[in-house]
Scaffold this motif. Structure first.
Motif, PDB file in Angstrom:
ATOM      1  N   ALA A 196       0.831  -1.209   0.000  1.00  0.00           N
ATOM      2  CA  ALA A 196       0.000   0.000   0.000  1.00  0.00           C
ATOM      3  C   ALA A 196       0.863   1.256   0.000  1.00  0.00           C
ATOM      4  O   ALA A 196       0.594   2.219  -0.725  1.00  0.00           O
ATOM      5  N   ALA A 197       1.914   1.256   0.824  1.00  0.00           N
ATOM      6  CA  ALA A 197       2.790   2.428   0.894  1.00  0.00           C
ATOM      7  C   ALA A 197       3.550   2.639  -0.409  1.00  0.00           C
ATOM      8  O   ALA A 197       3.842   3.779  -0.792  1.00  0.00           O
ATOM      9  N   ALA A 198       3.868   1.549  -1.105  1.00  0.00           N
ATOM     10  CA  ALA A 198       4.594   1.674  -2.370  1.00  0.00           C
ATOM     11  C   ALA A 198       3.748   2.314  -3.454  1.00  0.00           C
ATOM     12  O   ALA A 198       4.272   2.995  -4.343  1.00  0.00           O
ATOM     13  N   VAL A 199       2.424   2.129  -3.372  1.00  0.00           N
ATOM     14  CA  VAL A 199       1.557   2.612  -4.436  1.00  0.00           C
ATOM     15  C   VAL A 199       0.840   3.912  -4.073  1.00  0.00           C
ATOM     16  O   VAL A 199       0.368   4.622  -4.959  1.00  0.00           O
ATOM     17  N   ASP A 200       0.759   4.244  -2.779  1.00  0.00           N
ATOM     18  CA  ASP A 200      -0.002   5.418  -2.362  1.00  0.00           C
ATOM     19  C   ASP A 200       0.872   6.371  -1.552  1.00  0.00           C
ATOM     20  O   ASP A 200       1.195   6.102  -0.396  1.00  0.00           O
ATOM     21  N   PRO A 201       1.279   7.499  -2.141  1.00  0.00           N
ATOM     22  CA  PRO A 201       2.153   8.444  -1.438  1.00  0.00           C
ATOM     23  C   PRO A 201       1.477   9.139  -0.259  1.00  0.00           C
ATOM     24  O   PRO A 201       2.154   9.836   0.502  1.00  0.00           O
ATOM     25  N   ARG A 202       0.180   8.957  -0.073  1.00  0.00           N
ATOM     26  CA  ARG A 202      -0.491   9.562   1.074  1.00  0.00           C
ATOM     27  C   ARG A 202      -0.121   8.864   2.385  1.00  0.00           C
ATOM     28  O   ARG A 202      -0.368   9.404   3.463  1.00  0.00           O
ATOM     29  N   ILE A 203       0.453   7.683   2.295  1.00  0.00           N
ATOM     30  CA  ILE A 203       0.921   6.981   3.491  1.00  0.00           C
ATOM     31  C   ILE A 203       2.288   7.543   3.857  1.00  0.00           C
ATOM     32  O   ILE A 203       3.274   7.341   3.143  1.00  0.00           O
ATOM     33  N   ALA A 204       2.336   8.259   4.969  1.00  0.00           N
ATOM     34  CA  ALA A 204       3.570   8.956   5.350  1.00  0.00           C
ATOM     35  C   ALA A 204       4.575   8.028   6.014  1.00  0.00           C
ATOM     36  O   ALA A 204       5.789   8.225   5.890  1.00  0.00           O
ATOM     37  N   VAL A 205       4.090   7.016   6.731  1.00  0.00           N
ATOM     38  CA  VAL A 205       4.958   6.087   7.454  1.00  0.00           C
ATOM     39  C   VAL A 205       4.405   4.678   7.289  1.00  0.00           C
ATOM     40  O   VAL A 205       3.202   4.463   7.432  1.00  0.00           O
ATOM     41  N   ALA A 206       5.272   3.717   6.993  1.00  0.00           N
ATOM     42  CA  ALA A 206       4.860   2.316   6.874  1.00  0.00           C
ATOM     43  C   ALA A 206       5.764   1.462   7.746  1.00  0.00           C
ATOM     44  O   ALA A 206       6.985   1.578   7.683  1.00  0.00           O
ATOM     45  N   VAL A 207       5.146   0.600   8.562  1.00  0.00           N
ATOM     46  CA  VAL A 207       5.901  -0.282   9.460  1.00  0.00           C
ATOM     47  C   VAL A 207       5.423  -1.719   9.243  1.00  0.00           C
ATOM     48  O   VAL A 207       4.501  -2.184   9.903  1.00  0.00           O
ATOM     49  N   PRO A 208       6.033  -2.434   8.278  1.00  0.00           N
ATOM     50  CA  PRO A 208       5.662  -3.834   8.084  1.00  0.00           C
ATOM     51  C   PRO A 208       6.377  -4.734   9.084  1.00  0.00           C
ATOM     52  O   PRO A 208       7.595  -4.731   9.168  1.00  0.00           O
ATOM     53  N   MET A 209       5.595  -5.471   9.871  1.00  0.00           N
ATOM     54  CA  MET A 209       6.153  -6.364  10.895  1.00  0.00           C
ATOM     55  C   MET A 209       6.053  -7.798  10.402  1.00  0.00           C
ATOM     56  O   MET A 209       4.994  -8.249   9.965  1.00  0.00           O
ATOM     57  N   ILE A 210       7.175  -8.530  10.485  1.00  0.00           N
ATOM     58  CA  ILE A 210       7.301  -9.904   9.962  1.00  0.00           C
ATOM     59  C   ILE A 210       6.541 -10.042   8.654  1.00  0.00           C
ATOM     60  O   ILE A 210       5.826 -11.011   8.416  1.00  0.00           O
ATOM     61  N   GLY A 211       6.732  -9.071   7.767  1.00  0.00           N
ATOM     62  CA  GLY A 211       5.976  -9.028   6.528  1.00  0.00           C
ATOM     63  C   GLY A 211       6.769  -9.405   5.295  1.00  0.00           C
ATOM     64  O   GLY A 211       6.321  -9.156   4.177  1.00  0.00           O
ATOM     65  N   VAL A 212       7.957  -9.985   5.456  1.00  0.00           N
ATOM     66  CA  VAL A 212       8.773 -10.385   4.305  1.00  0.00           C
ATOM     67  C   VAL A 212       8.718 -11.903   4.200  1.00  0.00           C
ATOM     68  O   VAL A 212       8.986 -12.612   5.160  1.00  0.00           O
ATOM     69  N   GLN A 213       8.326 -12.394   3.024  1.00  0.00           N
ATOM     70  CA  GLN A 213       8.154 -13.830   2.822  1.00  0.00           C
ATOM     71  C   GLN A 213       9.015 -14.306   1.655  1.00  0.00           C
ATOM     72  O   GLN A 213       9.232 -13.584   0.687  1.00  0.00           O
ATOM     73  N   SER A 214       9.474 -15.552   1.737  1.00  0.00           N
ATOM     74  CA  SER A 214      10.196 -16.140   0.630  1.00  0.00           C
ATOM     75  C   SER A 214       9.270 -16.928  -0.299  1.00  0.00           C
ATOM     76  O   SER A 214       9.604 -17.181  -1.461  1.00  0.00           O
ATOM     77  N   PHE A 215       8.103 -17.342   0.215  1.00  0.00           N
ATOM     78  CA  PHE A 215       7.134 -18.142  -0.541  1.00  0.00           C
ATOM     79  C   PHE A 215       7.744 -19.438  -1.067  1.00  0.00           C
ATOM     80  O   PHE A 215       7.345 -19.951  -2.099  1.00  0.00           O
ATOM     81  N   ARG A 216       8.705 -19.995  -0.362  1.00  0.00           N
ATOM     82  CA  ARG A 216       9.318 -21.231  -0.812  1.00  0.00           C
ATOM     83  C   ARG A 216       8.334 -22.392  -0.721  1.00  0.00           C
ATOM     84  O   ARG A 216       8.435 -23.357  -1.462  1.00  0.00           O
TER      85      ARG A 216
END
Length: 216
Positions: A196-216
């Motif tokens: 969402a933050a990558a596509v919408d500049p209205r988001i001033a701060v983004a804090v993704p928690m344990i949000g990185v996946q390898s999808f293995r």
């Protein structure tokens, strides 16, 4: 022949031009990626038709339930906590993980609201009030249906669209400082946060928690 200082100056100018060119290319690439992703998640815009219900205070905090439309057949339910008063405040949106609900984020919402933020949680697609049955059965079935038909994007993308429309709703509220909207998400919600933050500049701060996946 140019002296040593002139050579250094020319070399420095060349490096600056190369850096500016590289930054311009990176910006163009990022803009193209953002545009392509927005086209992927985009839906026909419908009126928000927001509905707000004030509930009894919780721990001295004002509590609201609200819904808003993101598609003709989709309404998103949410919870809002804040301190009393109508002054404009910063907002933090909290996105739950797989199998979670907006109610499951209440402890986080209380902590944020007690610090002066407007704290908000919504139910993701096929979660909470937006599912029938129990567990993640309907959510998994919807993902399989997407794999087979290409219809919907219940994993991540549709909820990212819901977040973008949530920001549209927040901009209509007189108590929201629309220049200070942040999002924090956990697991699935973490991935939705950085998308969402990558596509919408209205988001001033983004804090993704344990949000990185390898999808293995």
């Amino acid at each position: 022949m140019p002296n040593s200082f002139t050579r250094i100056l020319l070399l420095f100018s060349l490096l600056v031009l190369l850096k500016v060119s590289a930054l311009a290319q990176e910006t163009a690439s990022a803009d193209a990626t953002r545009k392509a992703f927005l086209q992927l998640i985009d839906h026909p815009r419908v009126p928000l038709a927001s509905v707000v219900k004030v509930l009894p205070n919780v721990d001295g905090l004002r509590q609201e339930q609200f819904t808003y439309a993101t598609e003709k057949t989709q309404r998103v339910p949410g919870i809002l906590l804040k301190q009393e008063g109508n002054q404009r405040r910063s907002v933090v949106v909290v996105l739950h993980g797989t199998g979670g609900t907006k109610e499951g984020q209440l402890s986080v919402l209380k902590t944020l609201a007690s610090q002066g933020f407007i704290a908000i949680a919504i139910d993701a697609r096929y979660h909470g009030e937006r599912q029938t049955g129990t567990g993640s059965t309907q959510y998994v079935a919807a993902m399989l249906q997407t794999y087979r038909t290409g219809q919907e994007h219940p994993f991540l993308y549709d909820t990212v669209w819901d977040v973008l429309r949530l920001i549209d709703y927040l901009e209509t509220r007189p108590d929201v400082d629309a220049s200070r909207i942040g999002v924090i998400g956990f697991s699935k919600g973490g991935m939705e946060t950085y998308l969402a933050a990558a596509v919408d500049p209205r988001i001033a701060v983004a804090v993704p928690m344990i949000g990185v996946q390898s999808f293995r």
